[in-house]
Design a protein around this motif. Structure first.
Motif, mmCIF file in Angstrom:
data_model
loop_
_atom_site.group_PDB
_atom_site.id
_atom_site.type_symbol
_atom_site.label_atom_id
_atom_site.label_comp_id
_atom_site.label_asym_id
_atom_site.label_seq_id
_atom_site.Cartn_x
_atom_site.Cartn_y
_atom_site.Cartn_z
ATOM 1 N N ARG A 1 15.973 1.115 1.091
ATOM 2 C CA ARG A 1 15.168 0.202 1.921
ATOM 3 C C ARG A 1 13.745 0.121 1.385
ATOM 4 N NH1 ARG A 1 15.399 -4.279 4.552
ATOM 5 N NH2 ARG A 1 13.752 -4.653 3.047
ATOM 6 N N ASP A 2 13.172 1.271 1.028
ATOM 7 C CA ASP A 2 11.811 1.270 0.494
ATOM 8 C C ASP A 2 11.715 0.468 -0.802
ATOM 9 O OD1 ASP A 2 10.694 2.802 2.536
ATOM 10 O OD2 ASP A 2 11.215 4.685 1.570
ATOM 11 N N ASN A 3 12.723 0.583 -1.661
ATOM 12 C CA ASN A 3 12.677 -0.156 -2.916
ATOM 13 C C ASN A 3 12.903 -1.650 -2.728
ATOM 14 O OD1 ASN A 3 12.081 1.858 -4.998
ATOM 15 N ND2 ASN A 3 13.942 2.829 -4.258
ATOM 16 N N ILE A 4 13.727 -2.019 -1.747
ATOM 17 C CA ILE A 4 13.842 -3.434 -1.394
ATOM 18 C C ILE A 4 12.484 -3.954 -0.938
ATOM 19 C CG2 ILE A 4 14.795 -5.020 0.332
ATOM 20 C CD1 ILE A 4 16.812 -4.436 -1.818
ATOM 21 N N ASN A 5 11.766 -3.168 -0.116
ATOM 22 C CA ASN A 5 10.428 -3.578 0.332
ATOM 23 C C ASN A 5 9.485 -3.773 -0.851
ATOM 24 O OD1 ASN A 5 11.166 -3.504 3.026
ATOM 25 N ND2 ASN A 5 10.357 -1.456 3.386
ATOM 26 N N ILE A 6 9.544 -2.844 -1.813
ATOM 27 C CA ILE A 6 8.691 -2.963 -2.996
ATOM 28 C C ILE A 6 9.003 -4.257 -3.750
ATOM 29 C CG2 ILE A 6 8.244 -2.001 -5.298
ATOM 30 C CD1 ILE A 6 8.635 0.804 -3.997
ATOM 31 N N THR B 1 0.669 -1.310 1.774
ATOM 32 C CA THR B 1 0.530 -1.868 0.438
ATOM 33 C C THR B 1 1.528 -1.223 -0.525
ATOM 34 O OG1 THR B 1 -1.116 -0.218 -0.151
ATOM 35 C CG2 THR B 1 -1.918 -2.264 0.859
ATOM 36 N N LEU B 2 1.698 -1.851 -1.676
ATOM 37 C CA LEU B 2 2.611 -1.311 -2.688
ATOM 38 C C LEU B 2 2.272 0.128 -3.082
ATOM 39 C CD1 LEU B 2 2.987 -4.499 -4.895
ATOM 40 C CD2 LEU B 2 4.840 -3.336 -3.680
ATOM 41 N N TYR C 1 -0.368 12.218 -2.755
ATOM 42 C CA TYR C 1 0.243 10.936 -2.450
ATOM 43 C C TYR C 1 1.485 11.090 -1.603
ATOM 44 C CZ TYR C 1 -3.040 8.248 -5.076
ATOM 45 O OH TYR C 1 -4.194 7.640 -5.494
ATOM 46 N N ALA C 2 2.149 12.234 -1.715
ATOM 47 C CA ALA C 2 3.297 12.488 -0.855
ATOM 48 C C ALA C 2 2.861 12.542 0.592
ATOM 49 C CB ALA C 2 3.981 13.797 -1.248
ATOM 50 N N ILE C 3 1.703 13.150 0.851
ATOM 51 C CA ILE C 3 1.196 13.216 2.220
ATOM 52 C C ILE C 3 0.837 11.822 2.704
ATOM 53 C CG2 ILE C 3 -0.734 14.062 3.611
ATOM 54 C CD1 ILE C 3 -0.727 16.557 1.739
ATOM 55 N N VAL C 4 0.159 11.053 1.854
ATOM 56 C CA VAL C 4 -0.182 9.675 2.234
ATOM 57 C C VAL C 4 1.070 8.872 2.541
ATOM 58 C CG1 VAL C 4 -1.200 7.535 1.378
ATOM 59 C CG2 VAL C 4 -2.331 9.711 0.918
ATOM 60 N N ALA C 5 2.163 9.172 1.829
ATOM 61 C CA ALA C 5 3.409 8.426 2.000
ATOM 62 C C ALA C 5 4.183 8.830 3.242
ATOM 63 C CB ALA C 5 4.294 8.629 0.781
ATOM 64 N N VAL C 6 3.601 9.680 4.060
ATOM 65 C CA VAL C 6 4.160 10.057 5.357
ATOM 66 C C VAL C 6 5.509 10.757 5.205
ATOM 67 C CG1 VAL C 6 4.465 9.304 7.743
ATOM 68 C CG2 VAL C 6 3.173 7.874 6.176
ATOM 69 N N VAL C 7 5.500 11.885 4.516
ATOM 70 C CA VAL C 7 6.707 12.669 4.364
ATOM 71 C C VAL C 7 6.818 13.624 5.545
ATOM 72 C CG1 VAL C 7 7.931 14.311 2.931
ATOM 73 C CG2 VAL C 7 6.560 12.524 1.891
ATOM 74 N N VAL C 8 7.892 13.514 6.321
ATOM 75 C CA VAL C 8 8.134 14.386 7.453
ATOM 76 C C VAL C 8 9.492 15.023 7.275
ATOM 77 C CG1 VAL C 8 8.381 14.517 9.954
ATOM 78 C CG2 VAL C 8 6.765 12.913 8.954
ATOM 79 N N ALA D 1 6.450 -7.284 -4.152
ATOM 80 C CA ALA D 1 5.937 -7.497 -5.505
ATOM 81 C C ALA D 1 6.340 -8.841 -6.087
ATOM 82 C CB ALA D 1 6.422 -6.376 -6.413
ATOM 83 N N THR D 2 7.248 -9.542 -5.426
ATOM 84 C CA THR D 2 7.682 -10.849 -5.931
ATOM 85 C C THR D 2 7.278 -11.988 -4.998
ATOM 86 O OG1 THR D 2 9.875 -10.492 -4.930
ATOM 87 C CG2 THR D 2 9.615 -9.918 -7.255
ATOM 88 N N GLU D 3 6.400 -11.707 -4.028
ATOM 89 C CA GLU D 3 5.913 -12.769 -3.138
ATOM 90 C C GLU D 3 5.148 -13.804 -3.952
ATOM 91 O OE1 GLU D 3 3.454 -10.824 -0.291
ATOM 92 O OE2 GLU D 3 5.131 -10.101 0.933
#
Length: 467
Positions: free
Chosen positions: A103-108, A38-39, A9-16, A112-114
């Motif tokens: 920033r990522d957690n603000i996005n979450i 997506t979340l 999942y780290a790879i999917v999450a685009v860790v560079v 998640a509250t839409e």
């Protein structure tokens, strides 16, 4: 979860990985957009960066000043001698925190509250991670942007919230998180994409209460006894209960590209940092953990290596450990008059940390250590007892809680064995980080206002929490 699953999942999450000013190796500074993914794709990156921050640049500077580490040459030597400047912390502020984990957690939270697409469990986890990073940031800098931050082009110059407001926001986020996580399951449900608990909601609730207890105690100099009673209320409500599956660990990977930030720093900047000789040779003298903390067989007190618990590529980092919770409980009980209860909690705190780092906590060596170092009743004063609790906490929070230990020192003056670096540029231990260069350039008016409101923002100017 197993490391391989986490790293998938780290790879999917685009860790560079990319280099930074302090010889750090960092995560991708391009934040994932909440509108694009997506979340389950945002959460892994938010968790990775949140864990990574603990022992990256900000944590490591705190570790140098708290004499876990000592710079051998170059920039690390300058920081050891209290010559840290605004360029040292650009990446910590921007890429690790404001454009990174926060920033990522603000996005979450926003996603998640839409309305019509509510996913309360993601909202709860996002709020816990955001609170964790806000606490980390305000302990480093004091007043920081929050209420006007994260608005993008709508507001490129956010005001700085006072530290008092930030701590109130942290507690509010954690209360909201607990409420979210107690709602019926709805929307998208976290599972394997949750690299810390695999979607175990009860463990996230315990983590939120543990973080609340930590943040109450950080303000003990401000709030006195109520800081401790508030912390105990959270502990009694249900916090972390063991050092194995019950604490919020993030497991790093065995490959260099997936490594814990401590091991990665030694790979990137070999032989520029060592374990501070005082910590290695004096504080750990006779301590059963010394063999898994450092190696002094070479020219330096090496802190990284495959036999050292915190120095391996795959060494985990917890958002907060079970042992830290027990140290918080020990201090809170002590400072509210329960010496016997405090001693019980202190014994468990030390034993659980021994277990955490791979020392047999049932061994004769550990029993001997506890007999010497975990007794409180025989000490004559409350100050002496508090010093003992925090001194033992200092040994246990090496790597995993260096910013929190720095806060302990700033609020109490303990551990008593810590003293300013001889011959350093300042005569007292630093009280804060200076604001970063980039923020001074792009948000100068609000930096100046925050600096004036705090009575200064040099390394030796106190912040509100510790005045």
């Amino acid at each position: 979860m197993k490391i391989l699953a986490k790293m998938k999942y780290a790879i999917v999450a685009v860790v560079v990985l990319t280099a930074c000013d302090f010889g750090d190796t960092n995560l991708n500074p391009t934040s994932v957009s909440g509108e694009q993914v997506t979340l389950p794709l945002i959460l892994p990156k938010a968790e990775i960066q949140s864990a990574y921050n603990i022992a990256a640049t900000g944590g490591r500077i705190a570790g140098i000043w708290m004499q876990y580490f000592e710079g051998v040459e170059a920039q690390q030597n300058a920081i050891t001698n209290y010559n840290s400047d605004e360029a040292d912390v650009n990446n910590t502020w921007e890429f690790q925190l404001y454009v990174g984990a926060m920033r990522d957690n603000i996005n979450i939270i926003e996603k998640a509250t839409e309305e019509g697409n509510e996913s309360p469990y993601y909202a709860g986890i996002g709020r816990i991670l955001l609170a964790h990073n806000l606490s980390f940031a305000t302990q480093l800098w004091g007043d920081i942007p929050y209420s006007e931050a994260f608005q993008g082009s709508d507001n490129l110059n956010p005001v700085f919230d006072t530290q008092q407001e930030v701590f109130a926001a942290i507690q509010g986020l954690l209360d909201q998180a607990i409420a979210n996580l107690q709602e019926p399951a709805a929307g998208v449900i976290p599972g394997a994409d949750d690299l810390i608990f695999g979607g175990d909601i009860d463990s996230w609730i315990a983590t939120a209460r543990s973080l609340k207890a930590r943040n109450f105690v950080i303000l003990s100099k401000r709030n006195g006894t109520s800081a401790y009673t508030d912390a105990l209320a959270q502990i009694n409500a249900g916090v972390l209960t063991d050092a194995d599956d019950g604490q919020p660990d993030f497991d790093f990977g065995t490959a260099t590209a997936d490594a814990n930030p401590v091991a990665l720093f030694e790979t990137d900047r070999a032989a520029t940092l060592q374990l501070d000789p005082t910590f290695a040779d004096v504080i750990l003298n006779g301590d059963p953990r010394s063999a898994v903390y450092f190696d002094n067989s070479g020219a330096l007190n090496a802190f990284a290596g495959t036999t050292l618990f915190w120095g391996r590529n795959q060494s985990p980092l917890p958002l907060i450990s079970y042992s830290e919770v027990k140290f918080i409980e020990a201090e809170a009980l002590l400072m509210t008059g329960d010496i016997a209860g405090a001693e019980v909690a202190l014994n468990e705190a030390i034993k659980s940390n021994m277990h955490q780092v791979g020392v047999d906590s049932s061994s004769a060596a550990v029993s001997t250590y506890l007999g010497t170092n975990a007794s409180l009743a025989g000490l004559a004063t409350t100050n002496a007892r508090q010093d003992r609790v925090i001194s033992e906490k200092y040994k246990a929070l090496y790597v995993q809680g260096m910013v929190e230990i720095w806060s302990d020192y700033r609020r109490t003056g303990f551990p008593g064995f810590i003293s300013p670096e001889p011959g350093a540029a300042e005569s007292i231990l630093p009280r804060r980080l200076v604001y970063p260069q980039q923020e001074n350039l792009t948000n100068a008016e609000n930096v100046a206002a925050a600096t004036a409101r705090q009575g200064g923002a040099t390394l030796v100017d106190d912040m509100w929490a510790f005045e």
